[in-house]
Design a protein around this motif. Structure first.
Motif, PDB file in Angstrom:
ATOM      1  N   VAL A   1      -8.681  -0.364  -1.427  1.00 44.96           N
ATOM      2  CA  VAL A   1      -8.510  -1.326  -2.343  1.00 44.96           C
ATOM      3  C   VAL A   1      -9.380  -0.792  -3.632  1.00 44.96           C
ATOM      4  O   VAL A   1     -10.665  -1.198  -3.548  1.00 44.96           O
ATOM      5  CB  VAL A   1      -8.825  -2.596  -2.198  1.00 44.96           C
ATOM      6  CG1 VAL A   1      -8.380  -3.371  -3.530  1.00 44.96           C
ATOM      7  CG2 VAL A   1      -7.923  -3.050  -1.063  1.00 44.96           C
ATOM      8  N   LYS A   2      -9.026   0.104  -4.724  1.00 47.68           N
ATOM      9  CA  LYS A   2      -9.889   0.472  -5.589  1.00 47.68           C
ATOM     10  C   LYS A   2     -10.709  -0.783  -6.408  1.00 47.68           C
ATOM     11  O   LYS A   2     -10.119  -1.628  -6.668  1.00 47.68           O
ATOM     12  CB  LYS A   2      -9.047   1.391  -6.687  1.00 47.68           C
ATOM     13  CG  LYS A   2      -9.849   2.055  -7.669  1.00 47.68           C
ATOM     14  CD  LYS A   2      -8.950   2.903  -8.698  1.00 47.68           C
ATOM     15  CE  LYS A   2      -9.854   3.570  -9.568  1.00 47.68           C
ATOM     16  NZ  LYS A   2      -8.983   4.416 -10.618  1.00 47.68           N
TER      17      LYS A   2
ATOM     18  N   PHE B   1       0.751  -1.298   0.007  1.00 48.15           N
ATOM     19  CA  PHE B   1      -0.090  -0.027  -0.190  1.00 48.15           C
ATOM     20  C   PHE B   1       0.901   1.337  -0.017  1.00 48.15           C
ATOM     21  O   PHE B   1       2.029   1.427   0.791  1.00 48.15           O
ATOM     22  CB  PHE B   1      -0.907   0.066   1.174  1.00 48.15           C
ATOM     23  CG  PHE B   1      -2.157  -1.094   1.212  1.00 48.15           C
ATOM     24  CD1 PHE B   1      -3.478  -0.606   0.570  1.00 48.15           C
ATOM     25  CD2 PHE B   1      -1.804  -2.282   1.377  1.00 48.15           C
ATOM     26  CE1 PHE B   1      -4.406  -1.737   0.643  1.00 48.15           C
ATOM     27  CE2 PHE B   1      -2.762  -3.177   1.339  1.00 48.15           C
ATOM     28  CZ  PHE B   1      -4.131  -2.942   1.054  1.00 48.15           C
ATOM     29  N   ASP B   2       0.215   2.320  -0.636  1.00 48.97           N
ATOM     30  CA  ASP B   2       1.254   3.542  -0.941  1.00 48.97           C
ATOM     31  C   ASP B   2       1.129   4.248   0.561  1.00 48.97           C
ATOM     32  O   ASP B   2       0.214   4.313   1.285  1.00 48.97           O
ATOM     33  CB  ASP B   2       0.439   4.396  -1.971  1.00 48.97           C
ATOM     34  CG  ASP B   2       1.268   5.750  -2.214  1.00 48.97           C
ATOM     35  OD1 ASP B   2       1.124   6.522  -1.400  1.00 48.97           O
ATOM     36  OD2 ASP B   2       1.880   5.738  -3.045  1.00 48.97           O
ATOM     37  N   SER B   3       2.551   4.548   0.819  1.00 46.99           N
ATOM     38  CA  SER B   3       2.640   5.258   2.106  1.00 46.99           C
ATOM     39  C   SER B   3       1.977   6.775   2.305  1.00 46.99           C
ATOM     40  O   SER B   3       1.772   7.136   3.501  1.00 46.99           O
ATOM     41  CB  SER B   3       4.184   5.462   2.501  1.00 46.99           C
ATOM     42  OG  SER B   3       4.832   6.166   1.341  1.00 46.99           O
ATOM     43  N   GLU B   4       1.614   7.226   1.283  1.00 40.86           N
ATOM     44  CA  GLU B   4       1.224   8.639   1.489  1.00 40.86           C
ATOM     45  C   GLU B   4      -0.413   8.527   1.083  1.00 40.86           C
ATOM     46  O   GLU B   4      -1.128   9.006   2.168  1.00 40.86           O
ATOM     47  CB  GLU B   4       1.781   9.554   0.381  1.00 40.86           C
ATOM     48  CG  GLU B   4       2.995   9.885   0.511  1.00 40.86           C
ATOM     49  CD  GLU B   4       3.801  10.724  -0.466  1.00 40.86           C
ATOM     50  OE1 GLU B   4       3.095  11.192  -1.579  1.00 40.86           O
ATOM     51  OE2 GLU B   4       4.753  10.947  -0.707  1.00 40.86           O
ATOM     52  N   THR B   5      -0.913   7.828   0.257  1.00 41.35           N
ATOM     53  CA  THR B   5      -2.299   7.812  -0.106  1.00 41.35           C
ATOM     54  C   THR B   5      -3.097   6.639   0.689  1.00 41.35           C
ATOM     55  O   THR B   5      -4.186   6.641   0.815  1.00 41.35           O
ATOM     56  CB  THR B   5      -2.686   7.528  -1.665  1.00 41.35           C
ATOM     57  OG1 THR B   5      -2.023   6.439  -2.067  1.00 41.35           O
ATOM     58  CG2 THR B   5      -1.903   8.813  -2.480  1.00 41.35           C
ATOM     59  N   GLY B   6      -2.310   5.720   0.999  1.00 46.12           N
ATOM     60  CA  GLY B   6      -2.833   4.549   1.612  1.00 46.12           C
ATOM     61  C   GLY B   6      -3.591   3.462   0.553  1.00 46.12           C
ATOM     62  O   GLY B   6      -4.007   2.535   1.168  1.00 46.12           O
ATOM     63  N   MET B   7      -3.514   3.777  -0.676  1.00 42.80           N
ATOM     64  CA  MET B   7      -4.106   2.997  -1.633  1.00 42.80           C
ATOM     65  C   MET B   7      -3.396   1.721  -1.909  1.00 42.80           C
ATOM     66  O   MET B   7      -1.924   1.919  -1.899  1.00 42.80           O
ATOM     67  CB  MET B   7      -4.562   3.795  -2.803  1.00 42.80           C
ATOM     68  CG  MET B   7      -5.670   4.816  -2.335  1.00 42.80           C
ATOM     69  SD  MET B   7      -7.069   4.328  -2.005  1.00 42.80           S
ATOM     70  CE  MET B   7      -7.765   3.289  -3.495  1.00 42.80           C
TER      71      MET B   7
END
Length: 499
Positions: free
Chosen positions: A172-173, A129-135
């Motif tokens: 999770v898109k 998961f992206d550390s900035e957006t959390g996605m």
């Protein structure tokens, strides 16, 4: 420590000597059973090449924290392949957030996989998961379909729980149902600790992993060895049963050798023995330059290298570890020596001198004879031809030597070049050379002498001789798997079950 270094050095040297000896033995032409056959040679060389590539790929295993991720990719991919799936490593292209692996299951479905191997399930999942957006970072396609996340064995239950929470929170898109978490998480075949061990030298997990890889490479080499040796035996005139038996034995020898070389090479590379070749590999890499180095690096499946010379140096280190010089071999033993034994430079010189000298004498004789009428022209031509041929024999060393030597070199080089492209037996090689010798005793030699492109002329002539010989052969059918199985099952007296 000194004893350990001595053992490693001894094993390394033994492996190099083994590789070197296979190349040297490839030039032997004795008729003993110890002769290295064409199939064995190709098996060894192919196995060594595949070993070079695989060992080079595995250098990433020792790359600090990321090393375990590379181990996970390779080890889990190997397991999928051994279970009949079409699994491929695709992460070498270094595409941002791209998949590590592609797997086509037996039912034809394709999945893209991202490997994350950390000591805890929490760290393994969060790394995706992206550390900035959390996605969730690893998606593909127009609809951003999420890739499968492969984590260490034993972390599955906890990892699914963590993924469920991520889905609930919208990280999770395209996935809204938390129950889908179990479809996104995949436990690998190996634990986190096993992945660490595989990257190291001299432990059970590492040896088992290398043995599996070595078996795959060995089987490929055995198939090539068997096919070539079976065809060679049949071409040589042996019967089907004997050809099958000899090809099988040679393939087994090749496979055992290749498998052993792979395991030793991989283990020694993990012990970083290859670094002893660093000074030599760096010098060679610098001589090659960036353009050639870039081609070599790309050939070995590396992309995005900022310093191709350093990358080539590393490749060379692994090659030096597994093999020495691969000698160029002909499909016929000592084919150049055979050529030289049947067609000498001196004989070619005489033939050329007679043809050209005779032709020149005949022309001059006919011109002179024409002054006394048609009969005189004919007589003059005959007499001039005889005198020209006689004179050419006595003056050939001064008049035609350079031309003859040049043509001899061209023919010899083209014979050697063409012979590498055809698998012919000793008997066939004898017939080809005899036929070519007769060709060079006729006006063909004169045509070559007068040709604008003597190399092209010689190549066409020699290639034609080989093709004519090949066309005389009977069609060879490689045995089926069932025939091979039945043959060896009977030979072994049902003592071993071959499946």
């Amino acid at each position: 420590m000194k004893i350990k270094k001595l053992v490693v050095s001894f094993v390394c040297m033994s492996m190099i000597v083994f590789n070197f000896s296979t190349c040297v033995d490839a030039k032997k032409t004795d008729s003993t059973d110890q002769q290295i056959t064409l199939g064995e040679k190709c098996g060894y060389l192919t196995g060594n090449y595949l070993t070079d590539k695989r060992v080079h790929e595995q250098r990433k295993f020792t790359w600090g924290k990321s090393g375990k991720g590379y181990v996970a990719e390779q080890a889990n991919n190997l397991s999928d392949r051994l279970h009949g799936k079409k699994a491929v490593i695709i992460g070498n292209d270094n595409v941002l957030n791209g998949a590590d692996r592609s797997v086509i299951n037996r039912d034809g479905t394709k999945v893209l996989i991202q490997d994350k191997y950390y000591s805890t399930a929490n760290n393994s999942v969060n790394a995706a998961f992206d550390s900035e957006t959390g996605m969730y970072k690893y998606t593909y396609g127009k609809n951003d379909q999420p890739m499968i996340l492969e984590i260490p064995k034993g972390q599955g239950k906890k990892a699914i729980e963590i993924m469920e929470d991520k889905i609930k929170n919208g990280f999770v898109k395209g996935i809204n149902d938390p129950n889908e978490a179990k479809n996104l998480i995949k436990e690998g075949v190996y634990t986190f600790d096993q992945a660490k061990q595989i990257a190291k030298f001299g432990n059970i997990d590492s040896l088992k992993y290398d043995a599996k890889n070595g078996t795959i490479i060995a089987l490929g080499s055995m198939g090539l060895s068997f096919t070539l040796d079976f065809a060679s035996e049949m071409i040589a005139g042996n019967n089907w049963q004997d050809s099958l038996e000899k090809a099988g034995k040679n393939a087994l020898k090749s496979g055992v050798g290749v498998g052993t070389v792979y395991v030793l090479s991989s283990q020694l590379a993990k012990a970083k023995v290859n670094t002893i070749f660093t000074p030599t590999s760096e010098k060679i890499a610098n001589l090659l330059g960036n353009n050639l180095s870039n081609k070599i690096v790309t050939h070995f499946g590396e992309y995005g290298q900022t310093c191709t010379v350093n990358a080539v140096s590393t490749i060379l280190q692994h090659q030096f570890l597994t093999e020495t010089v691969a000698l160029v071999v002909f499909t016929v033993p000592d084919v150049v020596e055979l050529f030289s034994g049947r067609i000498s430079s001196k004989q070619l010189l005489i033939n050329l001198a007679i043809l050209i000298g005779g032709s020149a004498g005949a022309t001059l004789g006919m011109i002179a004879g024409s002054y006394v009428g048609p009969v005189g022209s004919i007589a003059g031509g005959l007499g001039g031809g005889y005198i020209g041929s006689y004179t050419s024999k006595t003056l050939l060393t001064t008049v035609f030597k350079e031309d003859a030597d040049e043509m001899y070199d061209i023919i010899k080089k083209q014979y050697s070049k063409v012979s590498q492209k055809y698998l012919v037996s000793q008997k066939e090689a004898d017939e080809i050379t005899d036929s070519l010798s007769k060709q060079l005793s006729t006006d063909t030699l004169k045509s070559m002498y007068e040709s604008k492109d003597r190399t092209k002329f010689a190549n066409k002539l020699i290639r034609g001789e080989f093709k004519n010989q090949i066309n005389k052969r009977k069609k060879i059918e490689i045995p089926t798997q069932e025939q091979v199985r039945k043959k060896y099952k009977n030979d072994l007296g049902n003592g071993i079950y071959i499946h």
